[in-house]
Design a protein around this motif. Sequence first.
Motif, short mmCIF file in Angstrom:
data_model
loop_
_atom_site.label_atom_id
_atom_site.label_comp_id
_atom_site.label_asym_id
_atom_site.label_seq_id
_atom_site.Cartn_x
_atom_site.Cartn_y
_atom_site.Cartn_z
N VAL A 1 0.84 -1.20 0.00
CA VAL A 1 0.00 0.00 0.00
C VAL A 1 0.87 1.25 0.00
O VAL A 1 1.82 1.36 0.79
N ALA A 2 0.57 2.19 -0.89
CA ALA A 2 1.29 3.47 -0.96
C ALA A 2 0.68 4.45 0.04
O ALA A 2 -0.46 4.30 0.47
N ASP A 3 1.44 5.48 0.36
CA ASP A 3 0.94 6.55 1.22
C ASP A 3 0.11 7.49 0.34
O ASP A 3 0.59 8.50 -0.13
N SER A 4 -1.13 7.09 0.11
CA SER A 4 -2.01 7.82 -0.81
C SER A 4 -3.45 7.52 -0.47
O SER A 4 -3.77 6.45 0.05
N GLU A 5 -4.34 8.45 -0.81
CA GLU A 5 -5.77 8.19 -0.63
C GLU A 5 -6.36 7.46 -1.83
O GLU A 5 -7.54 7.13 -1.85
N CYS A 6 -5.55 7.19 -2.84
CA CYS A 6 -5.99 6.44 -4.02
C CYS A 6 -6.32 4.99 -3.61
O CYS A 6 -5.63 4.40 -2.77
N ALA A 7 -7.36 4.44 -4.18
CA ALA A 7 -7.80 3.09 -3.81
C ALA A 7 -6.75 2.03 -4.15
O ALA A 7 -6.24 1.98 -5.26
N TYR A 8 -6.43 1.20 -3.18
CA TYR A 8 -5.51 0.08 -3.37
C TYR A 8 -6.34 -1.12 -3.82
O TYR A 8 -7.27 -1.54 -3.14
N LEU A 9 -6.01 -1.69 -4.98
CA LEU A 9 -6.78 -2.78 -5.57
C LEU A 9 -6.22 -4.16 -5.28
O LEU A 9 -6.83 -5.16 -5.62
N GLY A 10 -5.03 -4.21 -4.68
CA GLY A 10 -4.42 -5.49 -4.36
C GLY A 10 -3.10 -5.69 -5.10
O GLY A 10 -2.58 -4.76 -5.73
N THR A 11 -2.58 -6.90 -5.00
CA THR A 11 -1.32 -7.23 -5.65
C THR A 11 -1.59 -7.85 -7.02
O THR A 11 -2.75 -8.13 -7.37
N ASP A 12 -0.54 -8.12 -7.78
CA ASP A 12 -0.70 -8.79 -9.07
C ASP A 12 -1.44 -10.12 -8.90
O ASP A 12 -2.20 -10.54 -9.77
N ARG A 13 -1.21 -10.79 -7.77
CA ARG A 13 -1.83 -12.10 -7.53
C ARG A 13 -3.27 -12.00 -7.01
O ARG A 13 -4.05 -12.92 -7.21
N THR A 14 -3.61 -10.91 -6.31
CA THR A 14 -4.92 -10.84 -5.67
C THR A 14 -5.92 -9.91 -6.35
O THR A 14 -7.11 -9.99 -6.04
N VAL A 15 -5.49 -9.07 -7.27
CA VAL A 15 -6.41 -8.12 -7.91
C VAL A 15 -7.45 -8.89 -8.74
O VAL A 15 -7.16 -9.92 -9.33
N ASP A 16 -8.67 -8.38 -8.75
CA ASP A 16 -9.75 -8.95 -9.55
C ASP A 16 -9.56 -8.48 -10.99
O ASP A 16 -10.03 -7.42 -11.38
N ARG A 17 -8.85 -9.28 -11.78
CA ARG A 17 -8.53 -8.89 -13.16
C ARG A 17 -9.78 -8.72 -14.00
O ARG A 17 -9.84 -7.84 -14.85
N LYS A 18 -10.79 -9.54 -13.76
CA LYS A 18 -12.05 -9.39 -14.51
C LYS A 18 -12.72 -8.07 -14.14
O LYS A 18 -13.37 -7.45 -14.95
N GLY A 19 -12.56 -7.65 -12.88
CA GLY A 19 -13.15 -6.40 -12.43
C GLY A 19 -12.53 -5.17 -13.09
O GLY A 19 -13.14 -4.11 -13.15
N LEU A 20 -11.31 -5.35 -13.58
CA LEU A 20 -10.67 -4.24 -14.29
C LEU A 20 -11.31 -4.02 -15.66
O LEU A 20 -11.22 -2.93 -16.22
#
Length: 142
Positions: A27-46
């Motif tokens: 997680v970055a120091d940002s208010e931008c939404a964290y979507l997960g890692t390469d392994r955990t991100v919902d690729r279909k959701g993108l």
Amino acid sequence: MIGYDGDLRMSVELDGVSVIGYVAESVADSECAYLGTDRTVDRKGLGRTPLLVAMDVPGTRMRVAKDYGDLELGGYVSKAAVVAGSARIDATAIVQMNCLISERASLGPNTKINIGARLHHHATVGAHSVMPGASRSRRTSS
């Protein structure tokens, strides 16, 4: 965004484009939404959302382009960049604000030109390369 770059996010959002979030190993120091890692991100959701490759390490950019090849890698040219009409910019290249891309310059696939960089006439930036941006040096008093 794949990876996080606050300068890139600012540049994109100043042009009126929303960043839905970022994928990274932490997680970055940002208010931008964290979507997960390469392994955990919902690729279909993108879905068909164009993805900007944000990181600055060429080898990592190349790996990410391959790993996310089944999705749409996008490009971005800031409205605040000066780009010659004869410049050739690949559809997946990123040109941030306050850059100069001069006549007959060429940007290859998945390249990234950081804030304030200057690319002079007939120059070529190859695939997955990153051009550092301009930075201000600090004066120190003696």
